[in-house]
Design a protein around this motif. Structure first.
Motif, PDB file in Angstrom:
ATOM      1  N   ASP A 156      -0.145  50.464  39.135  1.00  0.00           N
ATOM      2  CA  ASP A 156       0.597  49.425  38.398  1.00  0.00           C
ATOM      3  C   ASP A 156      -0.323  48.762  37.378  1.00  0.00           C
ATOM      4  OD1 ASP A 156       3.329  48.997  40.153  1.00  0.00           O
ATOM      5  OD2 ASP A 156       1.630  49.619  41.370  1.00  0.00           O
ATOM      6  N   ALA A 208      -1.512  56.061  46.072  1.00  0.00           N
ATOM      7  CA  ALA A 208      -1.093  54.680  45.802  1.00  0.00           C
ATOM      8  C   ALA A 208       0.309  54.440  46.352  1.00  0.00           C
ATOM      9  CB  ALA A 208      -1.158  54.409  44.297  1.00  0.00           C
ATOM     10  N   GLY A 212      -1.868  49.034  44.795  1.00  0.00           N
ATOM     11  CA  GLY A 212      -1.167  48.831  43.521  1.00  0.00           C
ATOM     12  C   GLY A 212      -1.960  49.193  42.273  1.00  0.00           C
ATOM     13  N   ALA A 272       3.505  55.324  43.446  1.00  0.00           N
ATOM     14  CA  ALA A 272       4.159  54.409  42.504  1.00  0.00           C
ATOM     15  C   ALA A 272       5.505  54.972  42.035  1.00  0.00           C
ATOM     16  CB  ALA A 272       3.265  54.071  41.324  1.00  0.00           C
ATOM     17  N   LYS A 273       6.200  54.151  41.252  1.00  0.00           N
ATOM     18  CA  LYS A 273       7.497  54.578  40.723  1.00  0.00           C
ATOM     19  C   LYS A 273       7.253  55.588  39.606  1.00  0.00           C
ATOM     20  CE  LYS A 273       9.772  50.247  41.762  1.00  0.00           C
ATOM     21  NZ  LYS A 273       9.487  48.888  41.296  1.00  0.00           N
ATOM     22  N   PHE A 325      -0.279  50.074  51.694  1.00  0.00           N
ATOM     23  CA  PHE A 325      -0.574  50.301  53.110  1.00  0.00           C
ATOM     24  C   PHE A 325       0.656  49.870  53.920  1.00  0.00           C
ATOM     25  CE2 PHE A 325      -1.018  46.212  55.267  1.00  0.00           C
ATOM     26  CZ  PHE A 325      -1.081  45.316  54.207  1.00  0.00           C
TER      27      PHE A 325
HETATM   28  N1  UDP Z   1       4.769  52.475  46.728  1.00  0.00           N
HETATM   29  C1  UDP Z   1       5.124  53.819  46.753  1.00  0.00           C
HETATM   30  N2  UDP Z   1       5.945  54.252  47.736  1.00  0.00           N
HETATM   31  C2  UDP Z   1       6.436  53.442  48.704  1.00  0.00           C
HETATM   32  C3  UDP Z   1       6.049  52.070  48.689  1.00  0.00           C
HETATM   33  C4  UDP Z   1       5.202  51.625  47.690  1.00  0.00           C
HETATM   34  O1  UDP Z   1       4.690  54.590  45.900  1.00  0.00           O
HETATM   35  O2  UDP Z   1       7.168  53.917  49.558  1.00  0.00           O
HETATM   36  C5  UDP Z   1       3.874  52.019  45.640  1.00  0.00           C
HETATM   37  C6  UDP Z   1       4.430  50.873  44.824  1.00  0.00           C
HETATM   38  O3  UDP Z   1       5.308  51.363  43.838  1.00  0.00           O
HETATM   39  C7  UDP Z   1       3.174  50.302  44.223  1.00  0.00           C
HETATM   40  C8  UDP Z   1       2.101  50.612  45.269  1.00  0.00           C
HETATM   41  O4  UDP Z   1       2.703  51.498  46.200  1.00  0.00           O
HETATM   42  O5  UDP Z   1       2.834  50.991  43.043  1.00  0.00           O
HETATM   43  C9  UDP Z   1       1.532  49.422  45.994  1.00  0.00           C
HETATM   44  O6  UDP Z   1       2.545  48.707  46.600  1.00  0.00           O
HETATM   45  P1  UDP Z   1       2.281  47.285  47.218  1.00  0.00           P
HETATM   46  O7  UDP Z   1       1.879  46.342  46.140  1.00  0.00           O
HETATM   47  O8  UDP Z   1       3.457  46.937  48.049  1.00  0.00           O
HETATM   48  O9  UDP Z   1       1.040  47.598  48.192  1.00  0.00           O
HETATM   49  P2  UDP Z   1      -0.413  46.951  48.377  1.00  0.00           P
HETATM   50  O10 UDP Z   1      -1.077  46.884  47.004  1.00  0.00           O
HETATM   51  O11 UDP Z   1      -0.188  45.621  48.995  1.00  0.00           O
HETATM   52  O12 UDP Z   1      -1.112  47.934  49.270  1.00  0.00           O
END
Ligand code: UDP
Length: 194
Positions: free
Chosen positions: A190, A160, A187, A109-110, A163
Motif C-alpha cells: 500500500d 503482503a 501493508g 494486496a488488492k 498477519f
Molecule cells: N490483505 C490481503 N489479503 C487478505 C487480507 C489483507 O492481501 O486476505 C492485504 C491488504 O490488502 C493490505 C495488506 O494485506 O495490503 C495489509 O493489511 P493490514 O493493514 O490489515 O495488515 P497489517 O499491516 O496490520 O499486517
C-alpha cells in the motif's frame, strides 16, 4: 546469533543494515529463509493464539518491527540494537536486488494496489527481475500460487497478506520451495503503490 525473547517470541539481536546483509548472504548461498517482522500486535496475537505462535516460531528470523518491541526489550533489561522493520528491509532489499538482478515475486494486496506496486518497482528498480505476482484475495484451498512460485524460483518473495495470514501462508507452503527469502510485510505494498 543472539536473541532477545519477549513474551515467548525470540527476536534476533541485529540492526537494520546487518540484517539486510544477512538476508543477501542467504539469497546468494541459496538458503531458504522465512522472516517474521513482528510488531507488538503480532506478539500479543501469538500469545492468544497457539497456532499463530507455532507459525511464527518456525521462522528463521523474527525481527523487531516497531519501537514498542525495542522499548519492551529495554525495560526487560535485555536491549535490542533498534527497530528492523519490514518496510525498511523491503526497500533495502529492492536496492540490492536492483544491483544483483534478483528475481522477485509479489503476493498480496488488492489487484489495483499490486499493479501499482509492480509498476513502481519496475520503474524505480529496473534491474530487478519481477518474475510474477498475485493479489492477496484468492481462494485459499484452490489455487496454484505456491506451485507457480516453486517453478519460477524467485530469490525474494514479498508476502503482503497482513498477519496472521501471511505467516500461515508461508508456513503452509515453505516445503514446496528450494530457496528464496520469504518475508511477511503487512501493508508495505500500500505504501509502495503510493
Ligand atoms: N490483505 C490481503 N489479503 C487478505 C487480507 C489483507 O492481501 O486476505 C492485504 C491488504 O490488502 C493490505 C495488506 O494485506 O495490503 C495489509 O493489511 P493490514 O493493514 O490489515 O495488515 P497489517 O499491516 O496490520 O499486517
Amino acid at each position: 546469533m543472539k536473541y532477545v525473547t519477549i513474551m515467548g517470541v525470540p527476536f534476533l539481536h541485529t540492526d537494520q543494515a546487518s540484517f539486510v546483509n544477512l538476508l543477501v548472504d542467504r539469497i546468494d548461498q541459496q538458503e531458504k529463509t522465512y522472516v517474521v517482522t513482528a510488531n507488538p500486535e503480532i506478539v500479543m496475537k501469538a500469545n492468544e493464539d497457539a497456532a499463530f505462535m507455532q507459525d511464527i516460531l518456525q521462522a528463521n528470523y523474527i525481527i523487531a518491527d516497531g519501537i514498542g518491541v525495542v522499548k519492551a526489550a529495554q525495560i526487560l533489561g535485555n536491549p535490542l540494537p533498534g527497530r528492523v522493520t519490514g518496510f525498511d528491509t523491503t526497500m533495502e532489499l529492492l536496492k540490492i536486488a536492483n544491483e544483483k538482478h534478483y528475481k522477485l515475486y509479489l503476493l498480496g494486496a488488492k489487484k489495483e494496489t499490486l499493479e501499482k506496486t509492480v509498476a513502481n518497482i519496475a520503474r524505480d528498480y529496473p534491474g530487478v527481475e519481477i518474475v510474477g505476482s498475485h493479489d492477496g484475495y484468492f481462494n485459499w484451498e484452490k489455487n496454484h500460487i505456491a506451485e507457480t512460485i516453486a517453478e519460477l524460483k524467485p530469490d525474494l518473495v514479498l508476502v503482503a497478506l497482513g498477519f496472521p495470514k501471511q505467516e500461515k501462508w508461508i508456513v503452509e507452503n515453505l516445503s514446496k520451495f528450494d530457496h528464496g527469502v520469504f518475508i511477511g510485510i503487512g501493508g508495505t505494498f500500500d505504501i509502495i503503490a503510493g
